[in-house]
Design an enzyme around this catalytic site. Sequence first.
Site, PDB file in Angstrom:
ATOM      1  N   HIS A  13       2.011   4.579  -2.772  1.00 55.43           N
ATOM      2  CA  HIS A  13       2.138   6.374  -2.538  1.00 55.43           C
ATOM      3  C   HIS A  13       3.027   7.014  -2.913  1.00 55.43           C
ATOM      4  O   HIS A  13       3.154   7.351  -3.899  1.00 55.43           O
ATOM      5  CB  HIS A  13       1.857   6.637  -1.195  1.00 55.43           C
ATOM      6  CG  HIS A  13       0.857   6.678  -0.403  1.00 55.43           C
ATOM      7  ND1 HIS A  13      -0.963   7.394  -1.247  1.00 55.43           N
ATOM      8  CD2 HIS A  13      -0.164   5.697   0.429  1.00 55.43           C
ATOM      9  CE1 HIS A  13      -2.028   6.631  -0.130  1.00 55.43           C
ATOM     10  NE2 HIS A  13      -1.261   5.998   0.062  1.00 55.43           N
ATOM     11  N   HIS A  49       0.483  -1.004  -0.282  1.00 54.23           N
ATOM     12  CA  HIS A  49      -0.108   0.252  -0.032  1.00 54.23           C
ATOM     13  C   HIS A  49       0.588   1.291  -0.464  1.00 54.23           C
ATOM     14  O   HIS A  49       0.805   1.957  -1.155  1.00 54.23           O
ATOM     15  CB  HIS A  49      -0.459   0.097   1.005  1.00 54.23           C
ATOM     16  CG  HIS A  49      -1.813   1.212   0.902  1.00 54.23           C
ATOM     17  ND1 HIS A  49      -2.932   1.366   1.253  1.00 54.23           N
ATOM     18  CD2 HIS A  49      -1.075   2.770   1.514  1.00 54.23           C
ATOM     19  CE1 HIS A  49      -3.638   3.420   1.339  1.00 54.23           C
ATOM     20  NE2 HIS A  49      -2.572   3.679   1.625  1.00 54.23           N
ATOM     21  N   GLU A  50       1.807   1.516   0.539  1.00 48.85           N
ATOM     22  CA  GLU A  50       2.641   2.724   1.020  1.00 48.85           C
ATOM     23  C   GLU A  50       3.642   3.163   0.189  1.00 48.85           C
ATOM     24  O   GLU A  50       3.286   4.125  -0.977  1.00 48.85           O
ATOM     25  CB  GLU A  50       3.227   2.646   1.655  1.00 48.85           C
ATOM     26  CG  GLU A  50       2.708   2.489   3.341  1.00 48.85           C
ATOM     27  CD  GLU A  50       1.655   3.286   3.466  1.00 48.85           C
ATOM     28  OE1 GLU A  50       1.955   4.598   3.100  1.00 48.85           O
ATOM     29  OE2 GLU A  50       0.808   3.373   4.376  1.00 48.85           O
ATOM     30  N   HIS A 101       2.983   7.545  -6.753  1.00 45.61           N
ATOM     31  CA  HIS A 101       2.433   7.915  -7.252  1.00 45.61           C
ATOM     32  C   HIS A 101       3.823   9.695  -6.585  1.00 45.61           C
ATOM     33  O   HIS A 101       3.646  10.465  -7.890  1.00 45.61           O
ATOM     34  CB  HIS A 101       1.557   8.482  -6.326  1.00 45.61           C
ATOM     35  CG  HIS A 101       0.305   9.309  -6.903  1.00 45.61           C
ATOM     36  ND1 HIS A 101      -0.375   9.659  -5.778  1.00 45.61           N
ATOM     37  CD2 HIS A 101       0.265  10.050  -8.431  1.00 45.61           C
ATOM     38  CE1 HIS A 101      -1.659  10.492  -6.654  1.00 45.61           C
ATOM     39  NE2 HIS A 101      -1.127  10.250  -7.569  1.00 45.61           N
TER      40      HIS A 101
HETATM   41 ZN    ZN Z   1      -2.989   5.215   2.416  1.00 43.69          ZN
END
Ligand code: ZN
Length: 658
Positions: free
Chosen positions: A449, A445-446, A452
């Site tokens: 980011h 998940h991290e 991104h």
């Molecule tokens: Zn998050």
Amino acid sequence: MAENPFFAPSALPYALPNFGEIREEHYLPAFERGMADQLREVEAIAGDPAPATFANTIEALERSGQILKRTATAFFSIASSDATDGIRKIETEISPRLTKHGDAIHLNRALYRRIKQVTTETPEEAWLLEKYRVDFVRAGADLSESEQERLKGLNEELTRIATAFPQNLLTASTASALVVQDVKELDGLSASTVKAIEKDGTYTLPLLNFTNQPALAELTDRRTRRRLYELSVNRAPENFDLAVKLATLRAERAALLGYPNHAAYSVADQTAKTTEAVEEMLGKLVGPAMANARREAELLSEEAGFPIEAWDWSFYAEKVRKARYDFDSSELRPYFELDRVLRDGVFHAAGELYGITFTDRDDLAGYHPDVRVFEVFNADGSALGLFLFDPYARPTKRGGAWMNNLVDQSHLFGDLPVVMNNLNITKPAEGPTLLTFDEVNTAFHEFGHALHGLFSDVRFPRVSGTEVPRDFVEYPSQVNEMWATWPSVLANFAKHHETGEPVPAELLEKMRAAEKFNQGFATVEYLAAALLDWAWHKLAAGETVENAETFETAALERAGIAFDLVRSRYRTNYFAHIFSGGLGSYSAGYYSYIWSEVLDAESVEWFKENGGLLRGNGDHFRSTLLSVGGSKDALEAFRDFRGRDPRIEPLLERRGLA
Ligand SMILES: [Zn+2]
């Protein structure tokens, strides 16, 4: 102070902050000079005798405040990851002054007049100009002089309280820790956990930042479970009063800015736009989620042989998981060794999708010996940026996991991104770091980011990377979670830390089957938090709250999500997402996770329809969505990627709510 490392750009590769040279005593002088410099720059922009243009106004603002930006970026990264007493003192002192500084810029009337006179030549410029205009209006630029004075006072007070709130929590994680003298009371915990929490014959289990402590799944002694649970939900009681103050002050500020409540103010510049849209969405989920959770509760009580209480839920859920699915989640841990998860899992998936590669840069240092630095390259060998990884929990680190930028990508400055991920994995006393499946998922998940931020390909820092609406920013990171269980990725990283044996196929099958179990719990726990956040921020100006705990109970009742056995993932007293982080927190924004999940579920479906883990798919996601950051409308970027507007059905399906 001539050597203050913040006064000049870092000479390290990618302008990585020079943590080896930065000392605590550098921060305050750098903040002060940074603010003074930026105010001078802003005065020059506002007082420019030439007609206002995009270049001499908006672009000039983008260029302003370089020392301040360097200082604040490094400082707040440390304040989250390694907040020593010295750092916390500086944070308490500097946060209200930074708020004042922001107000001095946003409430500068001459500057605002010039912004309104700017005309633009390209859609990119028009988009950025509109962002600036909205930022200024939302910060109070249109208010009268006396209203602006009141607003400044409110902002300062809000910042002060929102700085104290998480600091109380950091103290509470050990102050309210479960302390045990007799190791028998810890029966069920793994030997390595017990060893890691022992000191001089006393066992101290610190609290993690959410309600349901993971140890509740393992502790066989019911009294210990109850003690741990009650310590968790009652921690930092002084924060109840701070929450009331924050919520009422926010309501007052919203009214001053022309909104009926803080929630309306908060969503106006999000993709949701209205409170009705959020309520409609959450409303659709409450009934089915509660029904699921009640069914699960019955099953668990049956398994226990008595009506379970909240502190029993995880323990019996684990038992049912074993009985029904023949699946014991602790059997997976030996296959999830941290370094393998990172290199052969997270990095490997990104390599397959986007062709990027990673090189260890042990010559570059973070702010703590446990921080690792990697250089990231595109498929053609060109440099992409730096990635810093700080996996371990420590007493000076706040709870949870997050990504932050140390350098924003922008063509304006020719800067490549430096991004980092923080996790909160317990460092073992010795031997390899073995993760739970949740921790593996969080790592993916991290890193979503991080991608991104790394793939950002925009001109202006203001819209770089993850500078997108808050109810959009979780979407790319949620999509990246899909690769954690993608068969070829999993096969690549899930190998026994001692034997190198791949994780047995039937264990994975069982895990997949068991994943669907306990979704009622997860959804209710989340929705309760989202609706609690919402209730606090629907207060109208002047409305008072006598007792925060009574308010909390009543709010959950009203929303139809009150359930003794499944409490909110965060109660009011430790809801750091919404009551900390100054003005940029998740207040009236906790709904964002499920809002983003609509887009996530749609995108996962798209990847699956198109063959999954393929370079072409990754490149399409990167070019349409990840690389544009906040430089265009978020939903337009989604449509560029998906080819249509988002539908809620894939989410309902996934959560078992269809
Ligand atoms: Zn998050």
